[in-house]
Design an enzyme around this catalytic site. Structure first.
Site, mmCIF file in Angstrom:
data_model
loop_
_atom_site.group_PDB
_atom_site.id
_atom_site.type_symbol
_atom_site.label_atom_id
_atom_site.label_comp_id
_atom_site.label_asym_id
_atom_site.label_seq_id
_atom_site.Cartn_x
_atom_site.Cartn_y
_atom_site.Cartn_z
ATOM 1 N N ARG A 1 63.662 64.905 -42.015
ATOM 2 C CA ARG A 1 62.334 64.358 -42.322
ATOM 3 C C ARG A 1 61.769 65.121 -43.515
ATOM 4 O O ARG A 1 61.662 66.343 -43.479
ATOM 5 C CB ARG A 1 61.418 64.525 -41.099
ATOM 6 C CG ARG A 1 59.974 64.180 -41.377
ATOM 7 C CD ARG A 1 59.080 64.361 -40.143
ATOM 8 N NE ARG A 1 57.713 64.061 -40.515
ATOM 9 C CZ ARG A 1 56.676 64.891 -40.382
ATOM 10 N NH1 ARG A 1 56.848 66.087 -39.835
ATOM 11 N NH2 ARG A 1 55.488 64.546 -40.776
ATOM 12 N N GLU B 1 57.699 67.417 -35.424
ATOM 13 C CA GLU B 1 57.620 68.844 -35.775
ATOM 14 C C GLU B 1 57.505 69.670 -34.513
ATOM 15 O O GLU B 1 56.733 69.333 -33.609
ATOM 16 C CB GLU B 1 56.386 69.168 -36.636
ATOM 17 C CG GLU B 1 56.509 68.784 -38.077
ATOM 18 C CD GLU B 1 55.268 69.176 -38.892
ATOM 19 O OE1 GLU B 1 54.618 70.187 -38.559
ATOM 20 O OE2 GLU B 1 54.979 68.450 -39.853
ATOM 21 N N ASN C 1 53.734 66.083 -33.291
ATOM 22 C CA ASN C 1 53.954 67.448 -33.770
ATOM 23 C C ASN C 1 53.286 68.375 -32.775
ATOM 24 O O ASN C 1 52.089 68.228 -32.500
ATOM 25 C CB ASN C 1 53.306 67.663 -35.155
ATOM 26 C CG ASN C 1 53.920 66.789 -36.234
ATOM 27 O OD1 ASN C 1 54.884 66.073 -36.001
ATOM 28 N ND2 ASN C 1 53.360 66.860 -37.423
ATOM 29 N N TRP D 1 60.691 72.238 -37.108
ATOM 30 C CA TRP D 1 59.924 72.733 -38.247
ATOM 31 C C TRP D 1 60.224 74.213 -38.369
ATOM 32 O O TRP D 1 59.849 74.958 -37.474
ATOM 33 C CB TRP D 1 58.411 72.524 -38.089
ATOM 34 C CG TRP D 1 57.748 72.952 -39.365
ATOM 35 C CD1 TRP D 1 57.316 74.220 -39.692
ATOM 36 C CD2 TRP D 1 57.536 72.144 -40.525
ATOM 37 N NE1 TRP D 1 56.856 74.246 -40.989
ATOM 38 C CE2 TRP D 1 56.980 72.991 -41.518
ATOM 39 C CE3 TRP D 1 57.775 70.799 -40.829
ATOM 40 C CZ2 TRP D 1 56.655 72.528 -42.794
ATOM 41 C CZ3 TRP D 1 57.432 70.346 -42.088
ATOM 42 C CH2 TRP D 1 56.876 71.205 -43.055
ATOM 43 N N HIS E 1 51.933 63.885 -46.799
ATOM 44 C CA HIS E 1 51.859 65.182 -46.108
ATOM 45 C C HIS E 1 50.869 66.048 -46.899
ATOM 46 O O HIS E 1 51.239 67.069 -47.479
ATOM 47 C CB HIS E 1 53.249 65.813 -46.002
ATOM 48 C CG HIS E 1 53.380 66.855 -44.923
ATOM 49 N ND1 HIS E 1 54.319 66.775 -43.921
ATOM 50 C CD2 HIS E 1 52.698 68.003 -44.697
ATOM 51 C CE1 HIS E 1 54.214 67.845 -43.129
ATOM 52 N NE2 HIS E 1 53.235 68.613 -43.583
ATOM 53 N N GLN F 1 55.511 71.971 -49.873
ATOM 54 C CA GLN F 1 55.963 73.232 -49.294
ATOM 55 C C GLN F 1 57.329 73.674 -49.807
ATOM 56 O O GLN F 1 57.666 74.849 -49.683
ATOM 57 C CB GLN F 1 55.978 73.126 -47.768
ATOM 58 C CG GLN F 1 54.570 72.933 -47.198
ATOM 59 C CD GLN F 1 54.554 72.836 -45.691
ATOM 60 O OE1 GLN F 1 54.728 71.755 -45.133
ATOM 61 N NE2 GLN F 1 54.343 73.946 -45.003
ATOM 62 N N ASN G 1 51.080 62.383 -42.164
ATOM 63 C CA ASN G 1 51.318 63.560 -41.337
ATOM 64 C C ASN G 1 49.968 64.164 -40.933
ATOM 65 O O ASN G 1 49.152 64.507 -41.793
ATOM 66 C CB ASN G 1 52.101 64.620 -42.118
ATOM 67 C CG ASN G 1 52.299 65.882 -41.278
ATOM 68 O OD1 ASN G 1 53.029 65.857 -40.291
ATOM 69 N ND2 ASN G 1 51.618 66.963 -41.639
ATOM 70 N N GLU G 2 49.762 64.292 -39.650
ATOM 71 C CA GLU G 2 48.614 65.022 -39.104
ATOM 72 C C GLU G 2 47.296 64.720 -39.832
ATOM 73 O O GLU G 2 46.715 65.603 -40.481
ATOM 74 C CB GLU G 2 48.891 66.529 -39.112
ATOM 75 C CG GLU G 2 50.141 66.916 -38.338
ATOM 76 C CD GLU G 2 50.320 68.420 -38.163
ATOM 77 O OE1 GLU G 2 49.508 69.189 -38.705
ATOM 78 O OE2 GLU G 2 51.269 68.821 -37.471
ATOM 79 N N TYR H 1 52.911 72.550 -31.358
ATOM 80 C CA TYR H 1 53.199 73.980 -31.504
ATOM 81 C C TYR H 1 52.688 74.803 -30.327
ATOM 82 O O TYR H 1 53.386 75.672 -29.814
ATOM 83 C CB TYR H 1 52.609 74.520 -32.815
ATOM 84 C CG TYR H 1 53.339 73.964 -34.024
ATOM 85 C CD1 TYR H 1 54.438 74.624 -34.551
ATOM 86 C CD2 TYR H 1 52.951 72.752 -34.602
ATOM 87 C CE1 TYR H 1 55.136 74.108 -35.628
ATOM 88 C CE2 TYR H 1 53.642 72.227 -35.682
ATOM 89 C CZ TYR H 1 54.736 72.904 -36.195
ATOM 90 O OH TYR H 1 55.434 72.377 -37.256
ATOM 91 N N GLU I 1 53.661 78.108 -46.535
ATOM 92 C CA GLU I 1 52.928 77.736 -45.325
ATOM 93 C C GLU I 1 51.422 77.628 -45.635
ATOM 94 O O GLU I 1 50.594 78.361 -45.113
ATOM 95 C CB GLU I 1 53.238 78.717 -44.189
ATOM 96 C CG GLU I 1 52.536 78.454 -42.862
ATOM 97 C CD GLU I 1 52.577 77.010 -42.363
ATOM 98 O OE1 GLU I 1 53.588 76.326 -42.560
ATOM 99 O OE2 GLU I 1 51.555 76.568 -41.789
ATOM 100 N N TRP I 2 51.094 76.699 -46.542
ATOM 101 C CA TRP I 2 49.711 76.343 -46.846
ATOM 102 C C TRP I 2 48.846 77.582 -47.121
ATOM 103 O O TRP I 2 49.224 78.425 -47.920
ATOM 104 C CB TRP I 2 49.151 75.452 -45.716
ATOM 105 C CG TRP I 2 50.055 74.286 -45.427
ATOM 106 C CD1 TRP I 2 50.790 74.074 -44.294
ATOM 107 C CD2 TRP I 2 50.380 73.185 -46.308
ATOM 108 N NE1 TRP I 2 51.526 72.915 -44.410
ATOM 109 C CE2 TRP I 2 51.297 72.354 -45.630
ATOM 110 C CE3 TRP I 2 49.994 72.804 -47.602
ATOM 111 C CZ2 TRP I 2 51.815 71.185 -46.181
ATOM 112 C CZ3 TRP I 2 50.520 71.640 -48.153
ATOM 113 C CH2 TRP I 2 51.409 70.850 -47.449
HETATM 114 C C1 FCB Z 1 51.950 71.570 -39.335
HETATM 115 C C2 FCB Z 1 52.235 71.023 -40.707
HETATM 116 C C3 FCB Z 1 53.437 71.631 -41.365
HETATM 117 C C4 FCB Z 1 53.505 73.119 -41.115
HETATM 118 C C5 FCB Z 1 53.426 73.404 -39.629
HETATM 119 C C6 FCB Z 1 53.562 74.866 -39.264
HETATM 120 O O1 FCB Z 1 50.596 71.428 -39.073
HETATM 121 O O2 FCB Z 1 52.403 69.623 -40.635
HETATM 122 O O3 FCB Z 1 53.395 71.319 -42.731
HETATM 123 O O4 FCB Z 1 52.511 73.761 -41.805
HETATM 124 O O5 FCB Z 1 52.199 72.931 -39.127
#
Ligand code: FCB
Length: 489
Positions: free
Chosen positions: A95, A390, A313, A437, A139, A38, A183-184, A315, A444-445
């Site tokens: 991180r 995150e 993590n 984060w 990641h 990223q 990660n995730e 959100y 952003e992917w």
């Molecule tokens: C998470 C990811 C991170 C970023 C955030 C918004 O799922 O680990 O890389 O994309 O969401």
């Protein structure tokens, strides 16, 4: 077939607002997070080979505007100024992730020293500025060569990961104490191989569950590999995007739908990692898709080994009901929203928009979910320190005429979630740190550069960095250990 166990995980009601002022323990880490693909750019330099994200982002139609991480925010060349900026912002921890194909380009065999040197220099720079580094080994950027050999649905990928973990552990274990294996893994397995909205973009339900198991195995093997080469004081953890899954109503059908998604989102990782078994109900829910025969004798012991910490993590929460075609389609991008369900065998579940204000991602702002999640894992894994690895929000930030970037919504988001962390500490949780984060706007992917999560604004033409007002707000929190009011600049 492994033995199954599923812990009881009652859903907590969020407690009352915290006392004011909101003060954190002195040793609490005030961090920010990023990941290699990223931010780094420099995708063809110093021997780095393509990862699945290079391939995916260069495939037409996979990312917004066809954007890629080729340049990203050019952190590979600007890391010194970025670390100086972190120090200026009062951060005490950072991180970041290591790009596997930068240090082991084919995903196997000897390390490329020049690749490792970049991370050695970055770590030394951080330490010189008094910033504690936390490394994520994986990641999402699998070397393409390993995907060509089958990727995460193949068992061998887990062994390759362990080899890579050992290489990085040997190189940096003397100076980095905080380690995160994956990660995730939920996103790697279900978005990468199920819904296909992430690299490598496969849509094969059985492969997504195989991938989940091999990611768990990679975590276990990687943990052992790290411990075999690192000082014992170092901490090994994993970062999970555990979902706060809420039923739309107390109707038994909705509650059952929530339990099912809880297995597919949380149990599939927490079961083996924290309890040494996949939930029996997960096997039942996925019976039409897979027989789990790839779970071999001894795997669960490898996966279930003591960790030093857990990374969460968070959100936004997830709201589900039993499927009702009238209520709209499923959502799934790992944080409770999107168009396609990545889960096999979840056609009988409907996903709903959660109430409240929404960020630019369409995710509702709900700090009570973070409190709920922390308390759940405090009960499920008693004694295991927790880091919020995150948490943050995307907003449509725009510089003012004088160049400053004021982002009051992000400040409110951060304050609300940090206050929820503090409530959890008061309620007995051992939360040791928080990583916002993200440090700065980045790739952003699948959304490309259109979603800005940074506390620091990046002008994508000049790559100039400008701390937003949220970065200055966070700086005050980090320097004082007390959350400033939302309107404090
Ligand atoms: C998470 C990811 C991170 C970023 C955030 C918004 O799922 O680990 O890389 O994309 O969401």
């Amino acid at each position: 077939m492994p033995e199954s166990a599923q812990p009881e995980t009652p859903i907590l009601v969020s407690p009352a607002a915290p006392e004011s002022p909101v003060t954190f323990p002195p040793a609490f880490l005030w961090g920010a997070a990023t990941s290699a693909y990223q931010i780094e750019g420099a995708v063809r330099e110093d021997g780095r080979t393509p990862s699945i994200w290079d391939t995916f982002s260069h495939t037409p139609g996979k990312t917004a505007g066809g954007e890629t991480g080729d340049i990203a925010v050019d952190h590979y060349h600007r890391y010194r100024e970025d670390v100086a900026m972190m120090a200026d912002l009062g951060l005490t921890a950072y991180r970041f992730s290591v790009s596997w194909s930068r240090v082991q380009p084919t995903g196997r065999g000897p390390a490329v020293q020049v690749g490792l040197d970049f991370y050695r220099r970055l770590v030394d720079e951080l330490l010189q500025h008094g910033i504690t580094p936390a490394i994520t080994l994986y990641h999402w950027d699998l070397p393409q060569e390993l995907e060509d050999a089958g990727g995460w649905p193949e068992r061998d990928t887990a062994y390759r990961f362990a080899e890579y973990a050992q290489i990085v552990g040997e190189a940096l274990g003397d100076r980095v104490e905080h380690w995160i294996t994956l990660n995730e893994p939920w996103c790697s397995a279900f978005l990468g191989y199920g819904s296909g909205v992430h690299a490598p973009g496969r849509t094969d339900p059985a492969a997504s569950l195989r991938a989940a198991h091999h990611l768990n195995l990679a975590h276990g093997l990687g943990t052992s590999a790290l411990r075999s080469v690192m000082p014992t004081r170092n901490e090994v953890a994993i970062s999970l995007n555990s979902s706060v899954v809420r039923p739309l109503s107390q109707d038994p059908a909705d509650v059952a739908a929530a339990r099912k998604i809880d297995d597919l989102a949380n149990g599939v990782f927490h079961g083996p990692i924290l309890h040494g078994a996949y939930p029996k109900s997960l096997f039942e829910a996925t019976r039409s898709v897979t027989d789990w025969s790839y779970v071999q004798d001894g795997d669960l012991e490898v996966i279930h080994q003591p960790l030093n910490a857990l990374g969460l993590n968070y959100y936004t929460p997830t709201l589900v009901s039993a499927a009702d075609p009238k209520l709209g389609g499923p959502r799934a991008d790992g944080h409770g929203a999107s168009e396609h369900s990545p889960w096999p065998a979840s056609a009988d579940v409907a996903f709903h928009q959660t109430p409240g204000d929404r960020t630019e991602m369409g995710w509702s702002v709900d700090p009570s979910g973070l409190h709920e999640l922390i308390m759940r894992y405090t009960r499920e894994a008693p004694g295991l320190p927790i880091y919020i690895t995150e948490n943050g929000a995307a907003y449509d930030d725009k510089p003012a005429a004088d160049g400053t970037v004021h982002d009051p919504e992000r400040i409110a988001y951060l304050r609300g979630h940090l206050a929820a962390v503090r409530r959890a500490i008061t309620d007995g949780a051992d939360v040791r740190g928080y990583f916002l984060w993200s440090l700065m706007d980045n790739f952003e992917w699948a959304y490309g550069y259109e979603k800005r999560f940074g506390a620091v604004y990046v002008d994508y033409t000049t790559l100039e960095r400008t701390p937003k007002s949220s970065a200055r707000w966070y700086e005050r929190a980090a320097r004082t250990g007390v959350l400033p009011e939302v309107d404090a600049r």
